[in-house]
Design a protein around this motif. Structure first.
Motif, PDB file in Angstrom:
ATOM      1  N   GLU A 100      75.202  60.489  65.525  1.00  0.00           N
ATOM      2  CA  GLU A 100      75.153  60.318  66.975  1.00  0.00           C
ATOM      3  C   GLU A 100      76.075  59.156  67.336  1.00  0.00           C
ATOM      4  N   ARG A 101      76.689  59.254  68.496  1.00  0.00           N
ATOM      5  CA  ARG A 101      77.617  58.169  68.804  1.00  0.00           C
ATOM      6  C   ARG A 101      77.115  57.279  69.929  1.00  0.00           C
ATOM      7  N   SER A 102      77.582  56.032  69.889  1.00  0.00           N
ATOM      8  CA  SER A 102      77.324  55.107  70.989  1.00  0.00           C
ATOM      9  C   SER A 102      78.372  55.377  72.047  1.00  0.00           C
ATOM     10  N   THR A 103      77.957  55.970  73.156  1.00  0.00           N
ATOM     11  CA  THR A 103      78.938  56.296  74.200  1.00  0.00           C
ATOM     12  C   THR A 103      78.986  55.224  75.285  1.00  0.00           C
ATOM     13  N   GLY A 104      78.058  54.255  75.222  1.00  0.00           N
ATOM     14  CA  GLY A 104      78.010  53.224  76.259  1.00  0.00           C
ATOM     15  C   GLY A 104      77.268  53.740  77.478  1.00  0.00           C
ATOM     16  N   THR A 105      77.449  53.053  78.579  1.00  0.00           N
ATOM     17  CA  THR A 105      76.731  53.406  79.798  1.00  0.00           C
ATOM     18  C   THR A 105      77.742  53.858  80.855  1.00  0.00           C
ATOM     19  N   ASP A 106      77.261  54.410  81.976  1.00  0.00           N
ATOM     20  CA  ASP A 106      78.180  54.880  83.022  1.00  0.00           C
ATOM     21  C   ASP A 106      79.102  53.753  83.496  1.00  0.00           C
ATOM     22  N   ASP A 107      78.528  52.528  83.617  1.00  0.00           N
ATOM     23  CA  ASP A 107      79.325  51.395  84.108  1.00  0.00           C
ATOM     24  C   ASP A 107      80.193  50.786  83.012  1.00  0.00           C
ATOM     25  N   ASN A 108      79.795  51.009  81.780  1.00  0.00           N
ATOM     26  CA  ASN A 108      80.480  50.347  80.683  1.00  0.00           C
ATOM     27  C   ASN A 108      80.637  51.307  79.504  1.00  0.00           C
ATOM     28  N   PRO A 109      81.450  52.388  79.730  1.00  0.00           N
ATOM     29  CA  PRO A 109      81.543  53.403  78.672  1.00  0.00           C
ATOM     30  C   PRO A 109      82.371  52.918  77.485  1.00  0.00           C
ATOM     31  N   VAL A 110      82.013  53.378  76.297  1.00  0.00           N
ATOM     32  CA  VAL A 110      82.879  53.132  75.142  1.00  0.00           C
ATOM     33  C   VAL A 110      84.050  54.098  75.293  1.00  0.00           C
ATOM     34  N   PRO A 111      85.309  53.607  75.196  1.00  0.00           N
ATOM     35  CA  PRO A 111      86.443  54.518  75.410  1.00  0.00           C
ATOM     36  C   PRO A 111      86.389  55.710  74.460  1.00  0.00           C
ATOM     37  N   LYS A 112      86.808  56.889  74.961  1.00  0.00           N
ATOM     38  CA  LYS A 112      86.799  58.120  74.143  1.00  0.00           C
ATOM     39  C   LYS A 112      87.593  57.883  72.867  1.00  0.00           C
ATOM     40  N   GLY A 113      87.052  58.347  71.758  1.00  0.00           N
ATOM     41  CA  GLY A 113      87.748  58.194  70.470  1.00  0.00           C
ATOM     42  C   GLY A 113      87.386  56.903  69.769  1.00  0.00           C
ATOM     43  N   GLU A 114      86.768  55.956  70.479  1.00  0.00           N
ATOM     44  CA  GLU A 114      86.401  54.681  69.843  1.00  0.00           C
ATOM     45  C   GLU A 114      84.909  54.581  69.574  1.00  0.00           C
ATOM     46  N   VAL A 217      71.501  43.157  55.634  1.00  0.00           N
ATOM     47  CA  VAL A 217      71.881  41.842  56.177  1.00  0.00           C
ATOM     48  C   VAL A 217      73.385  41.828  56.424  1.00  0.00           C
ATOM     49  N   GLY A 218      73.786  41.368  57.596  1.00  0.00           N
ATOM     50  CA  GLY A 218      75.212  41.254  57.914  1.00  0.00           C
ATOM     51  C   GLY A 218      75.783  42.530  58.537  1.00  0.00           C
ATOM     52  N   ASP A 219      75.033  43.637  58.535  1.00  0.00           N
ATOM     53  CA  ASP A 219      75.486  44.888  59.145  1.00  0.00           C
ATOM     54  C   ASP A 219      75.169  44.827  60.633  1.00  0.00           C
ATOM     55  N   LEU A 220      76.176  44.860  61.461  1.00  0.00           N
ATOM     56  CA  LEU A 220      75.952  44.690  62.900  1.00  0.00           C
ATOM     57  C   LEU A 220      75.842  46.013  63.645  1.00  0.00           C
ATOM     58  N   ARG A 221      75.851  47.125  62.904  1.00  0.00           N
ATOM     59  CA  ARG A 221      75.740  48.411  63.597  1.00  0.00           C
ATOM     60  C   ARG A 221      74.432  48.507  64.363  1.00  0.00           C
ATOM     61  N   GLU A 222      74.486  49.177  65.495  1.00  0.00           N
ATOM     62  CA  GLU A 222      73.236  49.375  66.246  1.00  0.00           C
ATOM     63  C   GLU A 222      72.500  50.600  65.704  1.00  0.00           C
ATOM     64  N   GLY A 223      71.171  50.540  65.806  1.00  0.00           N
ATOM     65  CA  GLY A 223      70.362  51.706  65.446  1.00  0.00           C
ATOM     66  C   GLY A 223      70.565  52.791  66.491  1.00  0.00           C
ATOM     67  N   LEU A 224      70.746  52.339  67.723  1.00  0.00           N
ATOM     68  CA  LEU A 224      71.063  53.216  68.863  1.00  0.00           C
ATOM     69  C   LEU A 224      71.786  52.337  69.866  1.00  0.00           C
ATOM     70  N   GLY A 225      72.967  52.779  70.329  1.00  0.00           N
ATOM     71  CA  GLY A 225      73.771  51.939  71.216  1.00  0.00           C
ATOM     72  C   GLY A 225      73.156  51.795  72.601  1.00  0.00           C
ATOM     73  N   ALA A 226      73.668  50.823  73.356  1.00  0.00           N
ATOM     74  CA  ALA A 226      73.174  50.585  74.722  1.00  0.00           C
ATOM     75  C   ALA A 226      73.352  51.850  75.555  1.00  0.00           C
ATOM     76  N   ILE A 283      69.134  49.775  81.084  1.00  0.00           N
ATOM     77  CA  ILE A 283      69.871  49.915  79.821  1.00  0.00           C
ATOM     78  C   ILE A 283      69.020  49.368  78.669  1.00  0.00           C
ATOM     79  N   HIS A 284      69.006  50.104  77.569  1.00  0.00           N
ATOM     80  CA  HIS A 284      68.278  49.653  76.385  1.00  0.00           C
ATOM     81  C   HIS A 284      69.027  50.081  75.128  1.00  0.00           C
ATOM     82  N   ARG A 285      68.614  49.536  73.983  1.00  0.00           N
ATOM     83  CA  ARG A 285      69.233  49.883  72.705  1.00  0.00           C
ATOM     84  C   ARG A 285      68.225  49.618  71.594  1.00  0.00           C
ATOM     85  N   VAL A 286      68.580  49.990  70.393  1.00  0.00           N
ATOM     86  CA  VAL A 286      67.705  49.682  69.259  1.00  0.00           C
ATOM     87  C   VAL A 286      68.525  48.968  68.195  1.00  0.00           C
TER      88      VAL A 286
END
Ligand SMILES: O=C(O)CCC(=O)C(=O)O
Ligand SMILES: [Fe+2]
Length: 347
Positions: A100-114, A217-226, A283-286
């Motif tokens: 699953e991808r972190s697509t961001g939010t309507d106001d702050n989308p992650v750019p397509k492809g990133e 430890v040290g892995d900054l990936r989100e469990g689920l993006g904002a 907005i929320h995330r895990v």
């Protein structure tokens, strides 16, 4: 007490998120229902999130569905991949870690492809009439204009005995609760109490079991993006391990830890639109930095896919025009789903 996350964000352990007692949800006394609606209104306009207690869903059923989730995610990867979400035209089934991808939010989308894959795996199901048949024999099938009802990919009974049965039982109980909550929302919004009834005959429901591995430890990936949720509102059973964070108005991430005996409710985009954004779709995330495996079961409750979401007139004025044109719930959800997964865009 405030804690600092690995990425430097402040996480406040606060009492920002109200706990509402739903004992009067089905009260025959209209005054009691109005009082409940007032506290729901306050929570929805100020935070967009609240905990519910005395919600009527048996704890034993919640425990059983969490046990089922843990067993599911404990299956060998190839068994889970037999139910791969990419086999489904309706976005139902198993999505592996990073799928699953972190697509961001309507106001702050992650750019397509990133977009990056998130650190969680999930098993998704949608509304099927079996969820009604337990309480209403002969319940009619919905017309499936948006191709989103039924066709869940269930594991076989040999693989996971009683898995489907347990999850369907849970959905039945939650749908019952959601229909009652919609009446309280109607009172809170100053429209007739039955306003939403005709729009939730075959509610646009999705639920998912989620597994967030303990974050190395040290892995900054989100469990689920904002993100915000898309439907009317969400009922979340978050098990025992913290990880859910909500974005406060001053930009701080606030943890919403599990509280025994409660479920979490959050307002999502469709209901927020109906209220001309007076109800906050927050907005929320895990982020699972607990060091433990985390399991959660969100349940997204929406109106019938062929029903129209339209800003309520009594929530507009000359200075506050409708925030959006009316739209069909099914169109909105399909459009959101088509962007949610890596390497799979559905039908
Ligand atoms: O796992 C959680 O606590 C929240 C999940 C969530 O926000 C979602 O699936 O939309
Ligand atoms: Fe969410």
């Amino acid at each position: 007490m405030d804690a600092k996350l690995m990425d430097g964000t402040q996480v406040a352990e606060t009492g920002h998120i109200p706990i509402l007692d739903l004992s009067n949800l089905g009260s025959s006394d209209p005054q009691k229902r109005r009082e409940l609606a007032q506290s729901v209104y306050d929570a929805c306009t100020k935070v967009g999130f609240f905990y519910i207690k005395n919600h009527g869903v048996p704890e034993s059923l919640i425990t059983r569905v969490h046990d089922a989730a843990e067993k599911f995610f404990g299956l060998p990867e190839e068994k889970k991949m037999n139910l791969y979400i990419g086999n489904s035209k309706k976005y139902r089934g198993y999505s592996p870690i990073g799928g699953e991808r972190s697509t961001g939010t309507d106001d702050n989308p992650v750019p397509k492809g990133e977009e990056t894959g998130v650190l969680s795996e999930a098993f998704d199901i949608g509304y099927e009439t079996a969820m009604e048949l337990q309480t209403s024999v002969g319940y009619p099938q919905p017309q499936d204009i948006y191709d989103l009802y039924g066709d869940n990919q269930w594991p076989t009974n040999e693989t996971l005995p009683a898995f489907a049965e347990t999850y369907i039982q849970y959905c039945t109980a939650i749908i019952k609760l959601c229909r009652k909550l919609m009446r309280i929302f109607a009172i809170a919004l100053d429209v007739p109490e039955t306003f939403f009834d005709s729009k939730m005959k075959h509610p646009g429901v999705t639920s998912r079991m989620m597994h967030y591995p303990a974050q190395p430890v040290g892995d900054l990936r989100e469990g689920l993006g904002a993100h915000t949720d898309w439907e009317c509102f969400t009922i979340l059973s978050q098990g025992k391990v913290p990880g859910l964070q909500i974005l406060s108005h001053d930009g701080a991430w606030i943890t919403a830890p599990p509280i025994p005996g409660t479920l979490v409710v959050n307002i999502a985009d469709c209901l927020s639109t109906w209220t001309n954004k007076k109800f906050k779709s927050t907005i929320h995330r895990v982020v699972n930095i607990s060091g433990e495996e985390r399991y959660s079961i969100p349940f997204f409750f929406g109106i019938d896919y062929d029903a129209t979401v339209s800003v309520l007139e009594n929530h507009t004025s000359e200075d506050n025009p409708p925030c959006r044109e009316p739209f069909k719930a099914g169109e909105w959800v399909r459009e959101k789903l088509s962007r949610a997964y890596l390497g799979y865009e559905g039908a």
